[in-house]
Design an enzyme around this catalytic site. Structure first.
Site, short mmCIF file in Angstrom:
data_model
loop_
_atom_site.label_atom_id
_atom_site.label_comp_id
_atom_site.label_asym_id
_atom_site.label_seq_id
_atom_site.Cartn_x
_atom_site.Cartn_y
_atom_site.Cartn_z
N ASP A 60 0.83 -1.20 0.00
CA ASP A 60 0.00 0.00 0.00
C ASP A 60 0.88 1.26 0.00
O ASP A 60 1.88 1.33 0.73
CB ASP A 60 -0.88 -0.02 1.26
CG ASP A 60 -1.93 1.05 1.27
OD1 ASP A 60 -2.77 1.05 0.35
OD2 ASP A 60 -1.93 1.89 2.19
N GLU B 145 1.56 -0.76 -5.07
CA GLU B 145 0.60 0.29 -5.36
C GLU B 145 1.41 1.58 -5.37
O GLU B 145 1.78 2.10 -4.31
CB GLU B 145 -0.49 0.38 -4.28
CG GLU B 145 -1.58 1.36 -4.69
CD GLU B 145 -2.08 2.29 -3.60
OE1 GLU B 145 -3.12 2.91 -3.82
OE2 GLU B 145 -1.43 2.42 -2.53
#
Ligand code: NOJ
Length: 542
Positions: A205, A266
């Protein structure tokens, strides 16, 4: 799994499980591991290679679990570590790999480290694991700099003793200080914890946000990244070059396991910068958000596809493709709008959408995505053709964006509505009868259940199943060959080697198919070898 399949990730189709909304085994209205376990055979039958599970750790769920309070356990709503171990073993037995979501940029404000930092006070070693600073102005009542948070408002929150802490997302998500050795050591250990439990990889993330300029300078007008003449990035918190040291270290950890463990980043970065994350000694793959955000038009798509393939080939990494995820408006809805790309929530939210048109285009886009070289991501429910639920009652909205934007941006709940599995009334088999899903499902999802789709040869689900079957059966799909063939404006035609072609018609005119080819799969009716508008087809040359 054997060494022979070591490179599985280079062309893997990975199914995203947003666990809160996938399947609810115990009837509390929230998805869980028991529910996921019961649906693993469905995923194996669908034909995907792996699942990626959004954060399932203990969390106050201020941001749907991207606010982790314990990185080595499971949220009690989802189950236990023992359930997780069983799920991993069952997935592996079905030939599905398991990828978890790691959230290293920030913790929850309820994480023991942050609680200790609050208690220990200014100047303490506990505060140095986060980014605490004194404020500006005579009494320190102004934030330490002008950074803003992704969900709205300033990126700083003041604590009762007068200091401020940094949060690039919600105030409940304090940013970790990646210049602190303890932060490195802790996350190294967390990776090992889950690798030892058998997981095959991690989605990282906010990979582009972990490294900060230690001086925390004002942004001024800098919006995303600013490259200096030497190609260095000068943005104080996005895509800084020093972030790569972290990923080299993580890669060494993954490579310490005898079978291949993988990472997917990401990373929202400028075109051309993604390849830096995928160098040989860094991460394996990254999401292709340029593809997701691209309007469904031949010219822009061709440009993104070319840029993705050639940009990553420079570092030997495979491209990936994705149409939807838990942060973006579902693509059936996007493709039914006048503008089919992603701009900003304020511009796009609520724009009128023709779902029948969006569905036709989504079918074509699925065949395009699954024919491209590299890996692909399927977001739960896209195989059922689900649309964005844009009329959730305001009282049901839970995305922090809604509050943080002063009720101007509804946020991402509309793509997170629990999955309809069967039956004719909510909860549509998401949970036991009479259970109440955490977000309400539309009544017309009767027609969208996996049960209804399984019985309908023309359903989106059958299209995905057929496409994934062919992807496995026809070797050219998983090879790396790719070349464009000449085609009329508004259309895309490419060959994947061994006479395998994909033809996509996004123009207003019908497109005659090439001669001497047989149709392997079409996204819609193809009569007399004419490909209608918004239709795609896979062909094999005779
Ligand atoms: C990206 C995740 O996909 C999103 O859901 C989350 O809100 C932010 N990162 C912050 O963790």
């Amino acid at each position: 799994m054997s060494n022979a399949t070591d490179n599985w990730w280079r062309s893997a189709v990975i199914y995203q499980v947003y666990i809160r909304s996938f399947a609810d085994g115990d009837g509390d209205g929230t998805g869980d591991i028991a529910g996921l376990r019961s649906r693993l055979p469905y995923l194996a039958e669908l034909g995907v290679d792996a699942i990626w599970i959004n954060p399932w750790y203990p969390s106050p769920l201020a941001d749907g679990g991207y606010d982790v309070s314990d990185y080595r356990d499971i949220h009690p709503t989802y189950g236990t570590l023992a359930d997780a171990e069983k799920m991993i073993a069952e997935a592996h037995a079905l030939g599905l790999r398991v990828i978890l979501d790691i959230v290293p940029n920030h913790t929850s404000d309820q994480h023991p480290w942050f609680q200790q930092a609050l208690a220990a006070g200014p100047g303490s070693p506990e505060r140095r694991r986060y980014l605490f600073r004194d404020g500006r102005g005579e009494d320190g009542s102004l934030p330490p700099n002008d950074w803003h948070a992704a969900f709205g408002g300033p990126a700083w929150t003041r604590v009762p003793d007068g200091q401020w802490y940094l949060h690039l997302f919600a105030p409940e998500q304090p940013d970790l200080n990646w210049d602190h050795p303890a932060v490195h050591a802790e996350l190294d250990d967390v990776l090992r914890f889950w690798f030892d439990l058998g997981v095959d990889g991690f989605r990282i993330d906010v990979a582009h946000g972990m490294a900060k300029d230690p001086a925390l300078p004002d942004l001024g007008l800098t919006e995303f990244s600013v490259l200096t003449a030497e190609g260095q990035n000068d943005h104080p918190h996005w895509d800084r070059d020093s972030v790569h040291d972290i990923f080299r270290r993580w890669r060494a950890i993954a490579d310490g396991y005898p079978d291949r463990r993988v990472f997917v980043a990401e990373a929202h970065v400028r075109p051309g910068r993604l390849a830096h994350y995928l160098r040989d000694d860094e991460l394996h793959t990254a999401f292709n958000f340029d593809f997701l955000k691209c309007p469904l038009e031949a010219g822009p798509l061709r440009e993104v596809i070319d840029r993705s393939i050639t940009g990553l080939a420079a570092v030997g990494a495979p491209p990936t493709w994705v149409l939807s995820n838990h942060d973006e408006t579902r693509h059936v809805t996007r493709y039914g709008r006048a503008y089919t790309g992603v701009r900003s929530a304020l511009l796009d939210q609520g724009a009128p959408s023709d779902h029948a048109l969006g569905t036709r285009r989504a079918r074509a886009a699925a065949l395009l995505m699954l024919a491209l070289p590299g890996g692909a991501y399927i977001y739960q429910g896209e195989e059922l053709g689900l649309y964005e639920v844009e009329d959730l009652p305001e009282t049901a909205l839970q995305d922090p964006t809604w509050e943080r934007s002063g009720h101007t941006i509804r946020g991402r709940d509309g793509c997170r509505v629990p999955i309809p599995w069967l039956g004719t009334t909510p909860p549509f088999g998401f949970g036991p009868p009479r259970s109440v899903p955490w977000l309400p499902q539309p009544q017309d999802w009767t027609a969208y259940t996996a049960e209804a789709a399984s019985a309908d040869p023309a359903s989106m689900l059958q299209l995905y199943r057929a496409a994934l079957r062919l992807r496995r059966a026809v070797p050219a799909f998983t090879g790396e060959a790719f070349s464009w063939l000449d085609s009329p404006q508004g259309t895309l035609v490419f060959e994947r080697g061994a006479g395998l072609l994909c033809v996509v018609n996004l123009s207003d005119l019908p497109l005659p198919l090439p001669d001497a080819c047989q149709v392997l799969l079409a996204s819609g009716p193809v009569d007399d070898r004419i490909l209608p508008t918004d239709t795609a087809v896979w062909l094999q040359r005779d």
